[in-house]
Design an enzyme around this catalytic site. Structure first.
Site, PDB file in Angstrom:
ATOM      1  N   TYR A  31      34.756  32.529  42.653  1.00  0.00           N
ATOM      2  CA  TYR A  31      34.672  33.734  41.816  1.00  0.00           C
ATOM      3  C   TYR A  31      34.889  33.390  40.334  1.00  0.00           C
ATOM      4  O   TYR A  31      34.126  33.822  39.467  1.00  0.00           O
ATOM      5  CB  TYR A  31      35.727  34.718  42.316  1.00  0.00           C
ATOM      6  CG  TYR A  31      35.736  36.070  41.641  1.00  0.00           C
ATOM      7  CD1 TYR A  31      34.837  37.068  42.027  1.00  0.00           C
ATOM      8  CD2 TYR A  31      36.657  36.367  40.641  1.00  0.00           C
ATOM      9  CE1 TYR A  31      34.864  38.308  41.426  1.00  0.00           C
ATOM     10  CE2 TYR A  31      36.690  37.609  40.039  1.00  0.00           C
ATOM     11  CZ  TYR A  31      35.790  38.580  40.436  1.00  0.00           C
ATOM     12  OH  TYR A  31      35.820  39.825  39.835  1.00  0.00           O
TER      13      TYR A  31
ATOM     14  N   LYS B 189      32.150  33.774  37.380  1.00  0.00           N
ATOM     15  CA  LYS B 189      32.429  34.657  36.232  1.00  0.00           C
ATOM     16  C   LYS B 189      32.447  33.871  34.926  1.00  0.00           C
ATOM     17  O   LYS B 189      32.062  34.391  33.874  1.00  0.00           O
ATOM     18  CB  LYS B 189      33.761  35.391  36.438  1.00  0.00           C
ATOM     19  CG  LYS B 189      33.733  36.397  37.592  1.00  0.00           C
ATOM     20  CD  LYS B 189      32.742  37.515  37.339  1.00  0.00           C
ATOM     21  CE  LYS B 189      32.828  38.631  38.370  1.00  0.00           C
ATOM     22  NZ  LYS B 189      31.804  39.667  38.160  1.00  0.00           N
TER      23      LYS B 189
HETATM   24  P1  NAP Z   1      33.760  47.057  44.371  1.00  0.00           P
HETATM   25  O1  NAP Z   1      34.554  48.307  44.335  1.00  0.00           O
HETATM   26  O2  NAP Z   1      33.941  46.117  45.515  1.00  0.00           O
HETATM   27  O3  NAP Z   1      32.194  47.428  44.233  1.00  0.00           O
HETATM   28  C1  NAP Z   1      31.232  46.417  44.227  1.00  0.00           C
HETATM   29  C2  NAP Z   1      29.869  46.997  43.970  1.00  0.00           C
HETATM   30  O4  NAP Z   1      28.911  45.928  43.946  1.00  0.00           O
HETATM   31  C3  NAP Z   1      29.416  47.963  45.049  1.00  0.00           C
HETATM   32  O5  NAP Z   1      28.709  49.005  44.427  1.00  0.00           O
HETATM   33  C4  NAP Z   1      28.488  47.106  45.914  1.00  0.00           C
HETATM   34  O6  NAP Z   1      27.469  47.870  46.551  1.00  0.00           O
HETATM   35  C5  NAP Z   1      27.853  46.241  44.838  1.00  0.00           C
HETATM   36  N1  NAP Z   1      27.267  44.996  45.353  1.00  0.00           N
HETATM   37  C6  NAP Z   1      27.891  43.979  45.993  1.00  0.00           C
HETATM   38  N2  NAP Z   1      27.012  43.005  46.288  1.00  0.00           N
HETATM   39  C7  NAP Z   1      25.804  43.419  45.820  1.00  0.00           C
HETATM   40  C8  NAP Z   1      24.501  42.847  45.823  1.00  0.00           C
HETATM   41  N3  NAP Z   1      24.271  41.649  46.349  1.00  0.00           N
HETATM   42  N4  NAP Z   1      23.487  43.554  45.250  1.00  0.00           N
HETATM   43  C9  NAP Z   1      23.712  44.774  44.707  1.00  0.00           C
HETATM   44  N5  NAP Z   1      24.929  45.354  44.678  1.00  0.00           N
HETATM   45  C10 NAP Z   1      25.953  44.691  45.223  1.00  0.00           C
HETATM   46  O7  NAP Z   1      34.024  46.172  43.075  1.00  0.00           O
HETATM   47  P2  NAP Z   1      34.642  46.550  41.643  1.00  0.00           P
HETATM   48  O8  NAP Z   1      36.081  46.234  41.685  1.00  0.00           O
HETATM   49  O9  NAP Z   1      34.188  47.882  41.200  1.00  0.00           O
HETATM   50  O10 NAP Z   1      33.962  45.398  40.772  1.00  0.00           O
HETATM   51  C11 NAP Z   1      32.801  45.610  39.985  1.00  0.00           C
HETATM   52  C12 NAP Z   1      32.576  44.381  39.123  1.00  0.00           C
HETATM   53  O11 NAP Z   1      33.721  44.176  38.292  1.00  0.00           O
HETATM   54  C13 NAP Z   1      32.404  43.099  39.921  1.00  0.00           C
HETATM   55  O12 NAP Z   1      31.478  42.262  39.288  1.00  0.00           O
HETATM   56  C14 NAP Z   1      33.777  42.475  39.865  1.00  0.00           C
HETATM   57  O13 NAP Z   1      33.726  41.080  40.040  1.00  0.00           O
HETATM   58  C15 NAP Z   1      34.219  42.869  38.474  1.00  0.00           C
HETATM   59  N6  NAP Z   1      35.661  42.855  38.267  1.00  0.00           N
HETATM   60  C16 NAP Z   1      36.482  43.637  39.011  1.00  0.00           C
HETATM   61  C17 NAP Z   1      37.853  43.586  38.786  1.00  0.00           C
HETATM   62  C18 NAP Z   1      38.825  44.433  39.564  1.00  0.00           C
HETATM   63  O14 NAP Z   1      40.040  44.214  39.396  1.00  0.00           O
HETATM   64  N7  NAP Z   1      38.401  45.376  40.375  1.00  0.00           N
HETATM   65  C19 NAP Z   1      38.363  42.735  37.805  1.00  0.00           C
HETATM   66  C20 NAP Z   1      37.498  41.953  37.063  1.00  0.00           C
HETATM   67  C21 NAP Z   1      36.141  42.014  37.306  1.00  0.00           C
HETATM   68  P3  NAP Z   1      27.665  48.559  48.021  1.00  0.00           P
HETATM   69  O15 NAP Z   1      28.474  49.805  47.800  1.00  0.00           O
HETATM   70  O16 NAP Z   1      26.282  48.832  48.452  1.00  0.00           O
HETATM   71  O17 NAP Z   1      28.393  47.545  48.854  1.00  0.00           O
END
Ligand code: NAP
Length: 257
Positions: free
Chosen positions: A165, A169
Site C-alpha cells: 500500500y 501510494k
Molecule cells: P473504502 O471505504 O474501502 O472505499 C473504497 C472505494 O474504492 C469503494 O467505493 C470501492 O468500490 C472502490 N474500489 C475498490 N477497488 C476498486 C476498483 N478496482 N475499481 C473501482 N473502484 C474500486 O475506502 P476509503 O477509506 O474511503 O478510501 C478511499 C481512498 O482514500 C483510497 O484510495 C484509500 O487508499 C485512501 N486513503 C484512505 C485513508 C483512510 O484512513 N480511510 C487514508 C489515506 C488514504 P465498491 O464499493 O464497489 O467496493
C-alpha cells in the site's frame, strides 16, 4: 476594469463534470456529494457496490444535482477506458478526475504474497494510470482539466504491514508530479491529497490497537472525517486552484508535517 480583475459574466462557466473512482463509499462518496453541492455533475464509479453507488446518485438527484452510477474495475485497462467514454457520452465532457479507488491487503512484508502486492498495485497505482491516460484525451481537447489523486500519509511515513500500500501510494505521488509536468501546457492540473487516518470502512477493518497507535501520532488528536478530505479535493478540483499543480496536500491532522 483593473488588469487582474475578472468581469462577473466571465465567471459563468459551463457545468463541470467529474468522475470519482470508488465513489460508492467512504472518502469517494463524500467527494461525490461535495462536488455535487458545488454544481458539478458527478459520475459515481464502483466495482462491487452498485446499490451503494445508486444511493449516492439518488441523494445527489434529490438535492437537484446531476449524477450517474458507472461500474468498472479501474485495474482493468479496457474497462477504465470504457469508463471514461461512458462519462463523456453521458455528460458531453470530463473536467475533473478524482482517482480515489483503493484497497488494502495488509500483512508484514515477510509474509506478503505476490497476489497481495499485485492486487494493491493494480488498483491503487495502475488504476490511476489507466484513468489518467484515458481522461486526458477529452481534457486536452477542452484545454481544461483537474486531476486529483488520493494518496496517503503512509506514502511519506511508511507503515508496518503496508509495504504494498505504501509503495503504491508513494508511486502515486511520482505519477502525480510527472503528469503535472506533462499536461501543464494543456490547461490540466494534477495534484494529490494525502489523507491521514480517516473514519471509513477501510479503517474499520483495522485492528483496534493499530488504530490507537496511529491516533497517538495525530497532533489534532482525532481521526478525520471523509468530509475533511472532500473539502481539500473540491478546492484542488476548482477553477480557483488553477495555479496549483504537482502539489501533495496533507489532510491528516498534522500527522506528517
Ligand atoms: P473504502 O471505504 O474501502 O472505499 C473504497 C472505494 O474504492 C469503494 O467505493 C470501492 O468500490 C472502490 N474500489 C475498490 N477497488 C476498486 C476498483 N478496482 N475499481 C473501482 N473502484 C474500486 O475506502 P476509503 O477509506 O474511503 O478510501 C478511499 C481512498 O482514500 C483510497 O484510495 C484509500 O487508499 C485512501 N486513503 C484512505 C485513508 C483512510 O484512513 N480511510 C487514508 C489515506 C488514504 P465498491 O464499493 O464497489 O467496493
Amino acid at each position: 476594469m483593473e488588469g487582474g480583475e475578472r468581469d462577473v459574466t466571465e465567471a459563468s462557466q459551463p457545468e463541470r463534470v467529474a468522475l470519482v473512482t470508488g465513489g460508492s463509499r467512504g472518502i469517494g462518496r463524500a467527494v461525490c456529494l461535495a462536488l455535487a453541492a458545488r454544481g458539478v455533475a458527478v459520475a459515481v464509479n464502483y466495482v462491487h457496490g452498485e446499490e451503494a453507488a445508486r444511493g449516492v446518485v439518488h441523494r445527489i438527484e434529490e438535492a437537484g444535482g446531476r449524477a450517474l452510477a458507472v461500474g468498472g474495475d479501474v485495474a482493468d485497462a479496457s474497462r477504465a477506458d470504457r469508463l471514461i467514454q461512458d462519462v463523456v457520452q453521458a455528460f458531453g465532457r470530463l473536467d475533473i478526475l478524482v482517482n480515489n479507488a483503493g484497497i488494502t491487503r495488509d500483512t508484514l512484508l515477510l509474509r506478503m504474497k505476490e497476489d497481495d502486492w499485485d492486487a494493491v498495485m493494480n488498483t491503487n497505482l495502475k488504476g490511476a494510470f489507466h484513468c489518467i491516460r484515458a481522461a486526458v484525451r477529452p481534457m486536452m481537447k477542452q484545454r481544461y482539466g483537474r486531476i486529483v489523486n488520493i494518496t496517503s500519509v503512509v506514502a511519506l511515513l511508511g507503515n508496518p504491514g503496508q509495504a504494498n500500500y505504501a509503495a503504491a501510494k508513494a508511486g502515486l505521488i511520482g505519477l502525480t508530479k510527472t503528469a503535472a509536468r506533462e499536461f501543464a501546457s494543456r490547461g490540466i492540473t494534477v495534484n494529490a491529497v494525502a489523507p491521514g487516518l480517516i473514519d471509513t470502512d477501510m479503517t474499520a477493518a483495522m485492528a483496534e490497537e493499530a488504530v490507537r497507535a496511529l491516533q497517538a501520532q495525530i497532533p489534532l488528536g482525532r481521526a478525520g472525517r471523509p468530509e475533511d478530505v472532500a473539502e481539500a479535493v473540491c478546492f484542488l478540483a476548482s477553477e480557483a486552484a488553477g495555479y496549483i499543480t504537482g502539489h501533495v496536500l496533507h489532510v491528516d491532522g498534522g500527522m506528517a508535517m
